[in-house]
Design a protein around this motif. Structure first.
Motif, PDB file in Angstrom:
ATOM      1  N   ALA A  30       0.828  -1.209   0.000  1.00  0.00           N
ATOM      2  CA  ALA A  30       0.000   0.000   0.000  1.00  0.00           C
ATOM      3  C   ALA A  30       0.865   1.263   0.000  1.00  0.00           C
ATOM      4  CB  ALA A  30      -0.947  -0.010   1.196  1.00  0.00           C
ATOM      5  N   LEU A  31       1.924   1.269   0.791  1.00  0.00           N
ATOM      6  CA  LEU A  31       2.813   2.433   0.842  1.00  0.00           C
ATOM      7  C   LEU A  31       3.541   2.641  -0.487  1.00  0.00           C
ATOM      8  CD1 LEU A  31       4.313   1.983   4.410  1.00  0.00           C
ATOM      9  CD2 LEU A  31       2.838   3.852   3.634  1.00  0.00           C
ATOM     10  N   VAL A  32       4.067   1.567  -1.047  1.00  0.00           N
ATOM     11  CA  VAL A  32       4.782   1.668  -2.321  1.00  0.00           C
ATOM     12  C   VAL A  32       3.840   2.173  -3.416  1.00  0.00           C
ATOM     13  CG1 VAL A  32       5.902   0.314  -4.141  1.00  0.00           C
ATOM     14  CG2 VAL A  32       6.551  -0.026  -1.760  1.00  0.00           C
ATOM     15  N   GLU A  33       2.636   1.603  -3.487  1.00  0.00           N
ATOM     16  CA  GLU A  33       1.684   2.014  -4.520  1.00  0.00           C
ATOM     17  C   GLU A  33       1.186   3.436  -4.307  1.00  0.00           C
ATOM     18  OE1 GLU A  33      -1.266  -1.108  -4.634  1.00  0.00           O
ATOM     19  OE2 GLU A  33       0.050  -2.408  -5.826  1.00  0.00           O
ATOM     20  N   ALA A  34       1.077   3.883  -3.047  1.00  0.00           N
ATOM     21  CA  ALA A  34       0.660   5.253  -2.759  1.00  0.00           C
ATOM     22  C   ALA A  34       1.655   6.273  -3.303  1.00  0.00           C
ATOM     23  CB  ALA A  34       0.475   5.450  -1.253  1.00  0.00           C
ATOM     24  N   GLY A  44       4.699   3.461  -6.993  1.00  0.00           N
ATOM     25  CA  GLY A  44       5.588   2.336  -7.264  1.00  0.00           C
ATOM     26  C   GLY A  44       4.863   1.009  -7.341  1.00  0.00           C
ATOM     27  N   LYS A  45       5.641  -0.030  -7.551  1.00  0.00           N
ATOM     28  CA  LYS A  45       5.122  -1.395  -7.588  1.00  0.00           C
ATOM     29  C   LYS A  45       6.096  -2.292  -6.851  1.00  0.00           C
ATOM     30  CE  LYS A  45       2.887  -0.947 -12.066  1.00  0.00           C
ATOM     31  NZ  LYS A  45       2.782  -1.460 -13.436  1.00  0.00           N
ATOM     32  N   ILE A  46       5.558  -3.334  -6.208  1.00  0.00           N
ATOM     33  CA  ILE A  46       6.399  -4.322  -5.537  1.00  0.00           C
ATOM     34  C   ILE A  46       5.957  -5.706  -5.984  1.00  0.00           C
ATOM     35  CG2 ILE A  46       4.937  -4.341  -3.469  1.00  0.00           C
ATOM     36  CD1 ILE A  46       7.525  -4.966  -1.849  1.00  0.00           C
ATOM     37  N   ALA A  47       6.921  -6.582  -6.162  1.00  0.00           N
ATOM     38  CA  ALA A  47       6.622  -7.947  -6.594  1.00  0.00           C
ATOM     39  C   ALA A  47       7.611  -8.914  -5.963  1.00  0.00           C
ATOM     40  CB  ALA A  47       6.705  -8.049  -8.112  1.00  0.00           C
ATOM     41  N   PHE A  78      12.386  -9.526  -3.425  1.00  0.00           N
ATOM     42  CA  PHE A  78      11.348  -8.576  -3.788  1.00  0.00           C
ATOM     43  C   PHE A  78      11.951  -7.497  -4.659  1.00  0.00           C
ATOM     44  CE2 PHE A  78       9.862 -10.586   0.034  1.00  0.00           C
ATOM     45  CZ  PHE A  78       8.520 -10.785  -0.230  1.00  0.00           C
ATOM     46  N   LYS A  79      11.184  -7.089  -5.668  1.00  0.00           N
ATOM     47  CA  LYS A  79      11.582  -6.027  -6.582  1.00  0.00           C
ATOM     48  C   LYS A  79      10.621  -4.863  -6.372  1.00  0.00           C
ATOM     49  CE  LYS A  79      11.217  -5.222 -11.468  1.00  0.00           C
ATOM     50  NZ  LYS A  79      11.066  -5.837 -12.787  1.00  0.00           N
ATOM     51  N   VAL A  80      11.166  -3.702  -6.025  1.00  0.00           N
ATOM     52  CA  VAL A  80      10.371  -2.495  -5.815  1.00  0.00           C
ATOM     53  C   VAL A  80      10.744  -1.515  -6.921  1.00  0.00           C
ATOM     54  CG1 VAL A  80       9.714  -0.689  -4.209  1.00  0.00           C
ATOM     55  CG2 VAL A  80      10.462  -2.913  -3.329  1.00  0.00           C
ATOM     56  N   SER A  81       9.783  -1.212  -7.774  1.00  0.00           N
ATOM     57  CA  SER A  81      10.021  -0.310  -8.900  1.00  0.00           C
ATOM     58  C   SER A  81       9.397   1.049  -8.620  1.00  0.00           C
ATOM     59  CB  SER A  81       9.393  -0.875 -10.181  1.00  0.00           C
ATOM     60  OG  SER A  81       9.847  -2.166 -10.436  1.00  0.00           O
ATOM     61  N   PHE A  82      10.138   2.108  -8.961  1.00  0.00           N
ATOM     62  CA  PHE A  82       9.646   3.476  -8.753  1.00  0.00           C
ATOM     63  C   PHE A  82       9.517   4.209 -10.061  1.00  0.00           C
ATOM     64  CE2 PHE A  82      11.790   2.222  -4.851  1.00  0.00           C
ATOM     65  CZ  PHE A  82      10.866   2.570  -3.906  1.00  0.00           C
TER      66      PHE A  82
END
Length: 77
Positions: free
Chosen positions: A53-57, A60-63, A73-77
Protein backbone atom coordinates in the motif's frame (compact mmCIF):
# COMPACT_ATOMS: atom_id res chain seq x y z
CA UNK A 1 16.92 -15.29 7.42
CA UNK A 2 20.08 -13.88 8.93
CA UNK A 3 21.20 -11.55 6.14
CA UNK A 4 19.50 -9.03 3.83
CA UNK A 5 21.00 -7.69 0.62
CA UNK A 6 19.78 -4.46 -0.97
CA UNK A 7 20.68 -3.35 -4.46
CA UNK A 8 19.61 -0.31 -6.49
CA UNK A 9 19.74 -0.04 -10.28
CA UNK A 10 17.64 1.85 -12.84
CA UNK A 11 15.09 3.03 -10.24
CA UNK A 12 14.55 -0.53 -9.01
CA UNK A 13 15.26 -1.61 -5.44
CA UNK A 14 15.93 -5.32 -5.01
CA UNK A 15 15.65 -6.80 -1.51
CA UNK A 16 16.85 -10.37 -0.94
CA UNK A 17 17.31 -12.41 2.21
CA UNK A 18 19.17 -15.64 2.79
CA UNK A 19 16.25 -17.51 4.32
CA UNK A 20 14.37 -20.50 2.95
CA UNK A 21 12.26 -18.37 0.61
CA UNK A 22 8.51 -18.36 0.06
CA UNK A 23 6.84 -21.71 -0.52
CA UNK A 24 5.39 -22.01 -4.02
CA UNK A 25 1.87 -22.44 -2.63
CA UNK A 26 2.15 -19.12 -0.76
CA UNK A 27 3.72 -16.98 -3.47
CA UNK A 28 0.43 -15.62 -4.84
CA UNK A 29 -0.82 -14.75 -1.35
CA UNK A 30 2.13 -12.97 0.31
CA UNK A 31 0.61 -9.51 -0.23
CA UNK A 32 -2.91 -10.47 0.92
CA UNK A 33 -3.98 -8.72 4.12
CA UNK A 34 -3.92 -11.07 7.13
CA UNK A 35 -2.11 -13.86 5.26
CA UNK A 36 0.57 -15.31 7.52
CA UNK A 37 2.39 -18.56 8.05
CA UNK A 38 3.43 -17.53 11.56
CA UNK A 39 0.11 -16.94 13.33
CA UNK A 40 1.19 -19.23 16.22
CA UNK A 41 4.25 -17.03 16.80
CA UNK A 42 2.19 -13.82 16.78
CA UNK A 43 2.28 -12.94 13.07
CA UNK A 44 -0.62 -10.79 11.89
CA UNK A 45 -0.06 -10.97 8.14
CA UNK A 46 -0.17 -7.21 7.71
CA UNK A 47 3.49 -6.46 6.94
CA UNK A 48 3.66 -7.00 3.19
CA UNK A 49 0.15 -5.68 2.54
CA UNK A 50 1.14 -2.45 4.29
CA UNK A 51 4.41 -2.28 2.34
CA UNK A 52 2.50 -2.75 -0.92
CA UNK A 53 0.00 0.00 0.00
CA UNK A 54 2.81 2.43 0.84
CA UNK A 55 4.78 1.67 -2.32
CA UNK A 56 1.68 2.01 -4.52
CA UNK A 57 0.66 5.25 -2.76
CA UNK A 58 3.93 6.70 -4.04
CA UNK A 59 3.45 5.45 -7.59
CA UNK A 60 5.59 2.34 -7.26
CA UNK A 61 5.12 -1.40 -7.59
CA UNK A 62 6.40 -4.32 -5.54
CA UNK A 63 6.62 -7.95 -6.59
CA UNK A 64 7.99 -11.21 -5.30
CA UNK A 65 10.40 -12.49 -7.94
CA UNK A 66 12.30 -15.75 -8.44
CA UNK A 67 15.73 -15.86 -6.86
CA UNK A 68 18.57 -18.26 -6.29
CA UNK A 69 18.13 -18.19 -2.49
CA UNK A 70 15.68 -16.76 0.00
CA UNK A 71 12.86 -14.33 -0.70
CA UNK A 72 13.50 -11.68 -3.35
CA UNK A 73 11.35 -8.58 -3.79
CA UNK A 74 11.58 -6.03 -6.58
CA UNK A 75 10.37 -2.50 -5.81
CA UNK A 76 10.02 -0.31 -8.90
CA UNK A 77 9.65 3.48 -8.75
Amino acid sequence: ATHITLSWQDEVLRVQDNGKGVAQGNQTRVFDPFFTTTRAEGGTGMGLSIVRALVEAHGGKIALIPGSQGAVFKVSF
